[in-house]
Design a protein around this motif. Structure first.
Motif, mmCIF file in Angstrom:
data_model
loop_
_atom_site.group_PDB
_atom_site.id
_atom_site.type_symbol
_atom_site.label_atom_id
_atom_site.label_comp_id
_atom_site.label_asym_id
_atom_site.label_seq_id
_atom_site.Cartn_x
_atom_site.Cartn_y
_atom_site.Cartn_z
ATOM 1 N N TYR A 111 0.832 -1.211 0.000
ATOM 2 C CA TYR A 111 0.000 0.000 0.000
ATOM 3 C C TYR A 111 0.859 1.250 0.000
ATOM 4 C CZ TYR A 111 1.389 -1.339 4.620
ATOM 5 O OH TYR A 111 2.175 -1.777 5.658
ATOM 6 N N VAL A 113 0.052 5.796 0.643
ATOM 7 C CA VAL A 113 -0.950 6.824 0.943
ATOM 8 C C VAL A 113 -0.321 8.196 0.704
ATOM 9 C CG1 VAL A 113 -2.228 7.903 2.854
ATOM 10 C CG2 VAL A 113 -2.274 5.420 2.593
ATOM 11 N N ASN A 119 -0.605 9.636 8.764
ATOM 12 C CA ASN A 119 -0.753 9.663 10.228
ATOM 13 C C ASN A 119 -2.174 9.981 10.676
ATOM 14 O OD1 ASN A 119 1.910 8.912 10.603
ATOM 15 N ND2 ASN A 119 2.618 11.033 10.456
ATOM 16 N N GLY A 121 -4.535 7.423 10.164
ATOM 17 C CA GLY A 121 -5.169 6.114 10.275
ATOM 18 C C GLY A 121 -5.680 5.528 8.964
ATOM 19 N N ALA A 123 -4.036 4.174 6.183
ATOM 20 C CA ALA A 123 -3.463 2.890 5.760
ATOM 21 C C ALA A 123 -3.910 1.761 6.691
ATOM 22 C CB ALA A 123 -1.937 2.972 5.706
ATOM 23 N N THR A 124 -3.970 2.050 7.979
ATOM 24 C CA THR A 124 -4.388 1.007 8.924
ATOM 25 C C THR A 124 -5.830 0.566 8.645
ATOM 26 O OG1 THR A 124 -2.893 1.923 10.573
ATOM 27 C CG2 THR A 124 -4.606 0.442 11.382
ATOM 28 N N ASN A 151 11.429 1.570 7.761
ATOM 29 C CA ASN A 151 10.096 2.114 7.454
ATOM 30 C C ASN A 151 9.175 1.961 8.671
ATOM 31 O OD1 ASN A 151 7.705 2.994 6.356
ATOM 32 N ND2 ASN A 151 7.932 1.848 4.431
ATOM 33 N N GLN A 152 9.361 2.870 9.635
ATOM 34 C CA GLN A 152 8.599 2.797 10.899
ATOM 35 C C GLN A 152 7.095 2.963 10.695
ATOM 36 O OE1 GLN A 152 9.932 1.815 13.611
ATOM 37 N NE2 GLN A 152 12.126 2.147 13.309
ATOM 38 N N LYS A 160 -0.455 -2.650 13.977
ATOM 39 C CA LYS A 160 -1.823 -2.310 14.407
ATOM 40 C C LYS A 160 -2.839 -3.273 13.808
ATOM 41 C CE LYS A 160 -1.310 2.114 13.267
ATOM 42 N NZ LYS A 160 -1.830 3.423 12.825
ATOM 43 N N ARG A 205 -9.674 3.215 17.134
ATOM 44 C CA ARG A 205 -8.812 3.669 16.038
ATOM 45 C C ARG A 205 -9.593 3.956 14.756
ATOM 46 N NH1 ARG A 205 -3.531 3.643 16.692
ATOM 47 N NH2 ARG A 205 -2.557 2.389 18.321
HETATM 48 N N1 ACO Z 1 8.217 6.060 14.002
HETATM 49 C C1 ACO Z 1 7.261 5.267 14.509
HETATM 50 N N2 ACO Z 1 5.957 5.347 14.149
HETATM 51 C C2 ACO Z 1 5.635 6.293 13.251
HETATM 52 C C3 ACO Z 1 6.573 7.166 12.688
HETATM 53 C C4 ACO Z 1 7.931 7.014 13.099
HETATM 54 N N3 ACO Z 1 8.883 7.793 12.606
HETATM 55 N N4 ACO Z 1 5.946 7.994 11.832
HETATM 56 C C5 ACO Z 1 4.648 7.658 11.861
HETATM 57 N N5 ACO Z 1 4.457 6.638 12.716
HETATM 58 C C6 ACO Z 1 3.198 5.954 13.028
HETATM 59 C C7 ACO Z 1 2.052 6.879 13.265
HETATM 60 O O1 ACO Z 1 2.081 7.397 14.559
HETATM 61 C C8 ACO Z 1 0.871 5.965 13.024
HETATM 62 O O2 ACO Z 1 0.583 5.160 14.156
HETATM 63 P P1 ACO Z 1 -0.548 5.592 15.232
HETATM 64 O O3 ACO Z 1 -1.869 5.563 14.521
HETATM 65 O O4 ACO Z 1 -0.449 4.538 16.273
HETATM 66 O O5 ACO Z 1 -0.217 6.964 15.700
HETATM 67 C C9 ACO Z 1 1.414 5.020 11.967
HETATM 68 O O6 ACO Z 1 2.813 5.234 11.893
HETATM 69 C C10 ACO Z 1 0.817 5.235 10.607
HETATM 70 O O7 ACO Z 1 -0.465 4.662 10.577
HETATM 71 P P2 ACO Z 1 -1.591 5.201 9.570
HETATM 72 O O8 ACO Z 1 -1.905 6.625 9.873
HETATM 73 O O9 ACO Z 1 -2.695 4.218 9.559
HETATM 74 O O10 ACO Z 1 -0.839 5.089 8.168
HETATM 75 P P3 ACO Z 1 -0.776 6.196 7.013
HETATM 76 O O11 ACO Z 1 -2.117 6.423 6.441
HETATM 77 O O12 ACO Z 1 -0.023 7.354 7.520
HETATM 78 O O13 ACO Z 1 0.098 5.423 5.905
HETATM 79 C C11 ACO Z 1 2.144 4.568 4.975
HETATM 80 C C12 ACO Z 1 1.316 4.809 6.250
HETATM 81 C C13 ACO Z 1 1.302 3.779 3.970
HETATM 82 C C14 ACO Z 1 3.373 3.766 5.341
HETATM 83 C C15 ACO Z 1 2.498 5.932 4.348
HETATM 84 O O14 ACO Z 1 3.346 6.618 5.228
HETATM 85 C C16 ACO Z 1 3.192 5.809 2.998
HETATM 86 O O15 ACO Z 1 2.530 5.780 1.966
HETATM 87 N N6 ACO Z 1 4.541 5.727 2.994
HETATM 88 C C17 ACO Z 1 5.334 5.664 1.781
HETATM 89 C C18 ACO Z 1 5.110 4.370 1.008
HETATM 90 C C19 ACO Z 1 5.293 3.159 1.891
HETATM 91 O O16 ACO Z 1 6.161 3.096 2.739
HETATM 92 N N7 ACO Z 1 4.437 2.130 1.689
HETATM 93 C C20 ACO Z 1 4.512 0.881 2.460
HETATM 94 C C21 ACO Z 1 5.566 -0.020 1.881
HETATM 95 S S1 ACO Z 1 5.691 -1.562 2.778
HETATM 96 C C22 ACO Z 1 4.298 -2.423 2.340
HETATM 97 O O17 ACO Z 1 3.577 -2.036 1.447
HETATM 98 C C23 ACO Z 1 3.973 -3.697 3.079
#
Ligand code: ACO
Length: 209
Positions: A111, A113, A119, A121, A123-124, A151-152, A160, A205
């Motif tokens: 995925y 986003v 941040n 919610g 992707a979750t 990739n945190q 989650k 959530r």
């Molecule tokens: N360290 C730890 N946790 C972090 C950090 C960090 N530096 N930055 C953000 N987070 C946490 C957030 O707090 C959040 O958790 P929480 O809800 O408990 O607060 C969580 O990461 C993100 O959760 P969502 O909000 O549901 O996810 P989001 O809609 O932001 O999408 C995604 C996350 C898809 C990874 C987005 O950042 C993205 O598109 N990144 C670039 C592409 C990518 O990495 N894709 C995934 C490749 S791996 C795979 O597909 C299996």
């Protein structure tokens, strides 16, 4: 036979807005291209290396052939290529790929986003909707995901949603121009109880719309 496709999943309310998954469409080209080009720096460190410049690979004209491949795989039952919509707007993609039937009933999930709505919610919620769909209607037993150790945010998403770490795949994938280690995470149908969406809603959530 490809149960569970095409499908619309959701809606589910998140901090960022109302999340729905729906099949990719040929007319997504303009939104897909604009979003992918706008998000180059956000996406490139985590995505498989491709041939040619990012802007060329994500030009509007690249969508119809890509869409055909996704649609053909979806028809043949090996893929579920979803668009992630937030409040009705294209904000990312979630793909379930390499669907294996028979004694494995396994697939991978991936995925991305839009950086504008991270941040919140999204992707979750999208992963939760897809996991529940795959373990019910689609009839899968296991889902796996590979993610770079750095990739945190993506690891947070998978954790989650209930995924567990199974191992480290060394120099697994060519990402952003080099062979990168990836963590392997997985989840099997026995582990989700009443469902991942129900658990997200239960813990506040996400909410039913
Ligand atoms: N360290 C730890 N946790 C972090 C950090 C960090 N530096 N930055 C953000 N987070 C946490 C957030 O707090 C959040 O958790 P929480 O809800 O408990 O607060 C969580 O990461 C993100 O959760 P969502 O909000 O549901 O996810 P989001 O809609 O932001 O999408 C995604 C996350 C898809 C990874 C987005 O950042 C993205 O598109 N990144 C670039 C592409 C990518 O990495 N894709 C995934 C490749 S791996 C795979 O597909 C299996």
């Amino acid at each position: 036979r490809h149960p569970g496709w095409p499908a619309r999943l959701g809606p589910l309310r998140t901090r960022a807005g109302v999340v729905e998954l729906r099949p990719v469409r040929l007319r997504d080209g303009r939104s897909w291209s604009a979003l992918r080009i706008h998000n180059q720096n956000h996406l490139m460190p985590w995505e498989p290396s491709g041939v040619g410049a990012w802007a060329d690979r994500h030009h509007m004209s690249a969508w119809p052939p890509l869409h055909s491949v996704l649609k053909a795989e979806a028809r043949s039952g090996t893929m579920l290529p979803f668009v992630i919509e937030v409040d009705g707007v294209f904000r990312g993609q979630l793909t379930v790929g390499n669907v294996q039937r028979g004694a494995l009933r396994n697939a991978w999930i991936g995925y991305w986003v839009d950086a504008e709505v991270v941040n919140g919610g999204v992707a979750t919620a999208a992963v939760a909707l897809a996991v529940d769909h795959c373990f019910s209607v689609v009839g899968l037993h296991r889902l796996e995901a590979t993610v770079q150790p750095t990739n945190q945010p993506s690891q947070a998403v998978l954790t989650k949603a209930g995924f567990r770490r199974e191992g480290l795949l060394q120099r697994y994938m060519d990402v952003d121009g080099a062979w990168r280690d990836h963590l392997l995470l997985a989840l099997t149908a026995e582990e989700i109880g009443p469902g991942v969406v129900a658990r997200l809603v239960g813990t506040g959530r996400a909410a039913y719309v």
